[in-house]
Design a protein around this motif. Structure first.
Motif, PDB file in Angstrom:
ATOM      1  N   ASP A 197      -0.354 -29.161  82.497  1.00 40.29           N
ATOM      2  CA  ASP A 197       0.181 -30.523  82.396  1.00 40.29           C
ATOM      3  C   ASP A 197      -0.394 -31.453  83.459  1.00 40.29           C
ATOM      4  O   ASP A 197      -0.348 -32.673  83.314  1.00 40.29           O
ATOM      5  CB  ASP A 197       1.717 -30.515  82.515  1.00 40.29           C
ATOM      6  N   ILE A 198      -0.887 -30.867  84.546  1.00 41.15           N
ATOM      7  CA  ILE A 198      -1.454 -31.735  85.584  1.00 41.15           C
ATOM      8  C   ILE A 198      -2.961 -31.519  85.751  1.00 41.15           C
ATOM      9  O   ILE A 198      -3.585 -32.146  86.592  1.00 41.15           O
ATOM     10  CB  ILE A 198      -0.755 -31.520  86.950  1.00 41.15           C
TER      11      ILE A 198
ATOM     12  N   SER B   7       0.776 -20.432  87.716  1.00 37.96           N
ATOM     13  CA  SER B   7       1.540 -21.029  86.613  1.00 37.96           C
ATOM     14  C   SER B   7       1.753 -22.528  86.780  1.00 37.96           C
ATOM     15  O   SER B   7       1.843 -23.253  85.806  1.00 37.96           O
ATOM     16  CB  SER B   7       2.891 -20.327  86.476  1.00 37.96           C
ATOM     17  N   GLY B   8       1.860 -22.985  88.028  1.00 36.80           N
ATOM     18  CA  GLY B   8       2.119 -24.399  88.253  1.00 36.80           C
ATOM     19  C   GLY B   8       3.583 -24.701  88.491  1.00 36.80           C
ATOM     20  O   GLY B   8       4.115 -25.707  88.025  1.00 36.80           O
ATOM     21  N   ALA B   9       4.240 -23.816  89.246  1.00 35.08           N
ATOM     22  CA  ALA B   9       5.629 -24.078  89.637  1.00 35.08           C
ATOM     23  C   ALA B   9       5.663 -25.318  90.534  1.00 35.08           C
ATOM     24  O   ALA B   9       4.696 -25.600  91.242  1.00 35.08           O
ATOM     25  CB  ALA B   9       6.197 -22.870  90.395  1.00 35.08           C
ATOM     26  N   VAL B  10       6.774 -26.030  90.482  1.00 38.49           N
ATOM     27  CA  VAL B  10       6.849 -27.310  91.188  1.00 38.49           C
ATOM     28  C   VAL B  10       6.521 -27.184  92.670  1.00 38.49           C
ATOM     29  O   VAL B  10       5.838 -28.038  93.230  1.00 38.49           O
ATOM     30  CB  VAL B  10       8.227 -27.982  90.987  1.00 38.49           C
ATOM     31  N   GLN B  11       6.975 -26.092  93.304  1.00 38.60           N
ATOM     32  CA  GLN B  11       6.728 -25.975  94.742  1.00 38.60           C
ATOM     33  C   GLN B  11       5.256 -25.728  95.037  1.00 38.60           C
ATOM     34  O   GLN B  11       4.800 -25.943  96.152  1.00 38.60           O
ATOM     35  CB  GLN B  11       7.566 -24.841  95.356  1.00 38.60           C
ATOM     36  N   HIS B  12       4.529 -25.273  94.054  1.00 39.92           N
ATOM     37  CA  HIS B  12       3.081 -25.139  94.230  1.00 39.92           C
ATOM     38  C   HIS B  12       2.407 -26.489  93.975  1.00 39.92           C
ATOM     39  O   HIS B  12       1.591 -26.949  94.775  1.00 39.92           O
ATOM     40  CB  HIS B  12       2.516 -24.069  93.291  1.00 39.92           C
TER      41      HIS B  12
ATOM     42  N   VAL C 289      -2.804 -29.911 100.063  1.00 37.73           N
ATOM     43  CA  VAL C 289      -4.257 -30.040 100.048  1.00 37.73           C
ATOM     44  C   VAL C 289      -4.680 -31.114  99.044  1.00 37.73           C
ATOM     45  O   VAL C 289      -3.998 -31.347  98.045  1.00 37.73           O
ATOM     46  CB  VAL C 289      -4.944 -28.701  99.678  1.00 37.73           C
ATOM     47  N   THR C 290      -5.793 -31.771  99.341  1.00 38.60           N
ATOM     48  CA  THR C 290      -6.316 -32.801  98.435  1.00 38.60           C
ATOM     49  C   THR C 290      -7.835 -32.670  98.338  1.00 38.60           C
ATOM     50  O   THR C 290      -8.561 -33.594  98.681  1.00 38.60           O
ATOM     51  CB  THR C 290      -5.969 -34.220  98.942  1.00 38.60           C
ATOM     52  N   PRO C 291      -8.326 -31.530  97.883  1.00 36.90           N
ATOM     53  CA  PRO C 291      -9.773 -31.354  97.806  1.00 36.90           C
ATOM     54  C   PRO C 291     -10.366 -32.159  96.652  1.00 36.90           C
ATOM     55  O   PRO C 291      -9.630 -32.704  95.830  1.00 36.90           O
ATOM     56  CB  PRO C 291      -9.913 -29.852  97.532  1.00 36.90           C
ATOM     57  N   ASP C 292     -11.709 -32.210  96.605  1.00 37.86           N
ATOM     58  CA  ASP C 292     -12.377 -32.846  95.464  1.00 37.86           C
ATOM     59  C   ASP C 292     -12.121 -32.038  94.200  1.00 37.86           C
ATOM     60  O   ASP C 292     -11.868 -32.590  93.138  1.00 37.86           O
ATOM     61  CB  ASP C 292     -13.893 -32.922  95.713  1.00 37.86           C
ATOM     62  N   VAL C 293     -12.210 -30.725  94.357  1.00 38.64           N
ATOM     63  CA  VAL C 293     -11.995 -29.845  93.204  1.00 38.64           C
ATOM     64  C   VAL C 293     -11.031 -28.720  93.584  1.00 38.64           C
ATOM     65  O   VAL C 293     -11.210 -28.064  94.615  1.00 38.64           O
ATOM     66  CB  VAL C 293     -13.320 -29.228  92.702  1.00 38.64           C
TER      67      VAL C 293
ATOM     68  N   LYS D 203      -1.220 -31.523  93.856  1.00 34.36           N
ATOM     69  CA  LYS D 203      -1.372 -32.474  92.755  1.00 34.36           C
ATOM     70  C   LYS D 203      -2.225 -33.692  93.153  1.00 34.36           C
ATOM     71  O   LYS D 203      -2.692 -34.416  92.286  1.00 34.36           O
ATOM     72  CB  LYS D 203      -0.013 -32.906  92.210  1.00 34.36           C
ATOM     73  N   GLY D 204      -2.444 -33.867  94.440  1.00 37.48           N
ATOM     74  CA  GLY D 204      -3.282 -34.975  94.888  1.00 37.48           C
ATOM     75  C   GLY D 204      -4.766 -34.662  94.867  1.00 37.48           C
ATOM     76  O   GLY D 204      -5.583 -35.494  95.270  1.00 37.48           O
ATOM     77  N   SER D 205      -5.142 -33.485  94.381  1.00 38.10           N
ATOM     78  CA  SER D 205      -6.554 -33.125  94.308  1.00 38.10           C
ATOM     79  C   SER D 205      -7.272 -34.032  93.307  1.00 38.10           C
ATOM     80  O   SER D 205      -6.692 -34.427  92.306  1.00 38.10           O
ATOM     81  CB  SER D 205      -6.713 -31.670  93.855  1.00 38.10           C
TER      82      SER D 205
END
Ligand SMILES: Cc1cc2nc3c(=O)[nH]c(=O)nc-3n(C[C@H](O)[C@H](O)[C@H](O)COP(=O)(O)OP(=O)(O)OC[C@H]3O[C@@H](n4cnc5c(N)ncnc54)[C@H](O)[C@@H]3O)c2cc1C
Ligand SMILES: Nc1ncnc2c1ncn2[C@@H]1O[C@H](COP(=O)(O)O)[C@@H](O)[C@H]1O
Lengths: 315, 262
Positions: free
Chosen positions: A293-294, A265-270, A254-258, A275-277
């Motif tokens: 971190d992101i 937690s932010g596991a890599v597979q998530h 997904v690449t939403p505005d927000v 990360k393109g949001s």
């Protein structure tokens, strides 16, 4: 001095992006080892794939036209044939789901030390690989003994190889493989009422929500914000939300505005899936959660305090 | 048929942790059964309950402390467990091949028809052990299995392999096989009080390398962990300060600026 063998990946007639990334990683390794970069293209329309992957930095392409789709037994036989016919002693493969299905077997078959999910490496008299541990909370350096090894690389960490190359394309024949693991077909999962990939604003909920009954809270928040509700994997695994709500490697990109991550937690597979949001906001009680971190904005706090307060702001 | 399940006690880093040398300080680590192995245990126990499996054996490579976690697997229905340990594993950074050395020896002794392992260990996450083991012992395999339908009479496992992007591969795998289990395959049960009581009487066989006919040299690792550090942040996240109310007010302002909820 030794050569490097990179292995391309495709699925249902299409090359996957990581193919150009393993070329880049493979080229770096070949330079470090002072050898050539070989590329193996196995199964499917190998000639078209080989043409497409004939990029700068590739010294030789070996095509093995056996079968249509991925079959680890065919990949193993093909890689064995190429290793046998060249000076390649290091193998680079994607750390994809199919990579996980053959790379460890290849390493085992050829007695190669294996390092998976590399995000970087350095070569100085020997290979040192950077990889994460503890759910991306720490990074580690892992030194590998010797110059023969197998490495799988995380998708999206290396630039894709570009440019046009002029590597010779050589068909390699292998004995036909009686596979003990036969692919019968594919199934698309996760269709349904909403497409979270279409949403401008996503409120995404993770295991921090603790219980199914608590989902009401984030549903209320999504409603107050005019957002769509999505989730990390454990929420879907538990059956609390349908599969079409899952963000990540095996869910949707997904690449939403927000993107508002609540108790994730932010596991890599998530992270791969979001990360393109444009703007990433995280609410998490763990200041060391890798999601920060992101993130662009973060609240270190208890979601059960912050979310109700946020709902109030929009009422 | 007999099912062997590999079960690992994994460590996770608490909210605040310090790195000492190449590891996290022992006092900052929390231990639990690896999430993926929990699903593997459930799959095995369900096979036993369905009368397909006669015996479910768990195997772990871990120190004595791990017995607490392994007992959880016993409480959920695993019949007995084998715990293999040697100081070589404590001091070094075991590579996949050295763990496979151990599991290979256990397989030779137990002669299972099916081995279930997790897709990955949550701590060091190589995602490789099951598939490497299959190659070593000459079993078929399938990685990242999120649906399993076993036809023991036909000697087949019909599985779904969960690929990227919501696509599943439907595959027929010959037995004996190693399957690496993905979360979501089933709904892992909680251990019942009765199960926990029964688990006290179940066997966890403490096993040395010597017992398995192996030496420390056999399991020597080709990998060395040379450093561990906190990753550098890729973004400059603005950390919103204050209590929940203040933080929510600030966040509401940010959201409105982005046109959300306006
Ligand atoms: C092959 C493969 C594919 C995968 N595909 C996907 C995928 O598509 N999508 C996906 O999401 N995962 C996927 N995963 C799983 C992934 O590795 C993680 O396990 C998962 O993303 C973790 O989800 P989570 O962040 O919700 O849970 P956790 O990692 O358990 O994190 C929960 C977070 O909530 C926080 N928290 C707890 N209580 C509170 C509170 N009261 N207030 C605020 N915060 C709190 C905690 O600090 C923690 O950071 C995949 C794994 C594999 C191996
Ligand atoms: N020390 C261990 N003890 C028992 N099982 C293990 C151990 N290490 C790995 N495994 C098994 O192999 C799977 C994959 O682990 P890994 O390849 O380390 O990510 C885990 O889910 C476990 O089932």
């Amino acid at each position: 001095m030794s050569d490097v063998l990179a292995v391309a990946e495709h699925r249902r007639g299409e090359l996957r992006d990581v193919s150009a990334e393993v070329i880049m990683a493979g080229r770096e390794l070949a330079d470090a080892l002072g050898g050539d970069l070989h590329l193996a293209v196995v199964a499917g329309d190998v000639d078209t794939f080989a043409d497409e992957l004939n990029r700068e930095g590739v010294d030789a392409i070996h095509t093995v036209a056996e079968g249509e789709e991925f079959d680890h037994n065919v990949y193993q036989a093909a890689i064995a044939a190429v290793l046998d016919g060249t000076d390649a002693a290091a193998v680079v493969a994607p750390n994809s789901v199919n990579g996980l299905d053959y790379a460890p077997a290849v390493a085992e078959q050829h007695g190669l030390p294996l390092v998976t999910d590399a995000i970087d490496f350095e070569y100085d008299d020997g290979l040192t690989v950077t990889r994460e541990m503890y759910g991306s909370k720490v990074e580690t350096s892992v030194a590998v003994e010797g110059d023969r090894f197998a490495l799988t690389i995380r998708e999206g960490e290396w630039e894709p190889a570009a440019g046009e190359g002029d590597a010779p394309i050589e068909p390699v024949a292998i004995d036909s493989v009686e596979s003990g693991a036969r692919v019968a077909g594919f199934e698309e999962v996760g269709g349904g009422d909403v497409d979270i990939a279409d949403a401008d604003v996503l409120v995404s909920v993770g295991r921090g929500i603790e219980e199914e009954d608590n989902l009401e809270l984030v549903e209320e928040l999504a409603e107050a914000l005019g957002a769509t509700l999505s989730a990390s994997r454990p929420i879907v695994d538990s059956g609390w939300l349908p599969k079409n709500r899952q963000v990540g490697q095996s869910g949707k990109v997904v690449t939403p505005d927000v993107y508002l991550a609540v108790g994730i937690s932010g596991a890599v597979q998530h992270v791969t899936g979001m990360k393109g949001s444009d703007t990433i906001i995280a609410i998490n009680s763990d200041p060391n959660a890798p999601i920060f971190d992101i993130a662009d904005y973060g609240i270190v706090g208890d979601l059960f305090d912050v979310v109700p307060a946020l709902i109030e702001e929009f009422e | 048929m007999k099912v062997l399940v590999t079960v690992k006690e994994v460590a996770s880093a608490g909210d605040d942790f310090t790195i000492e040398g190449t590891g996290i300080a022992e006092s900052d680590l929390e231990y639990d059964l690896n999430e993926w192995d929990d699903y593997a245990v459930e799959a095995a126990v369900q096979l036993a309950e369905a009368g397909v499996a006669d015996e479910v054996v768990g195997v772990t490579i871990g120190p004595e402390r791990a017995e607490e976690t392994i007992r959880m697997a016993l409480a959920k229905g695993v019949d007995r467990a084998i715990r293999v340990w040697d100081d070589a594993f404590a001091t070094g950074f075991p590579d996949v091949a050295s763990k496979v050395d151990v599991f290979e020896a256990v397989v030779a002794e137990e002669e299972p028809d099916l081995v279930l392992s997790g897709v990955q260990a949550a701590d060091d996450g190589f995602g490789a052990t099951g598939v490497a083991l299959a190659e070593r012992i000459g079993f078929e395999h399938a990685a990242v299995v999120n649906h399993l339908d076993l036809d023991a009479d036909a000697g087949l496992a019909n599985v779904h392999r969960e690929l990227e992007g919501g696509v599943e591969e439907l595959t027929e795998v010959d037995l004996p096989a190693v399957l690496t289990v993905q979360t979501g395959l089933n709904e892992p049960r909680y251990a019942s009080l009765r199960g926990i009581r029964q688990a006290q009487r179940k066997e966890i066989a403490a096993t040395t390398l010597d017992d398995l006919g192996l030496t420390a040299e056999d399991v020597e690792s080709a990998l060395t962990l040379t450093s561990m550090y906190e990753p550098e942040s890729e973004s400059d996240a603005e950390l919103i300060e204050g209590d929940a109310g203040e933080a929510a007010t600030r966040l509401a302002t940010i959201l409105r600026e982005k046109g959300v909820g306006a």
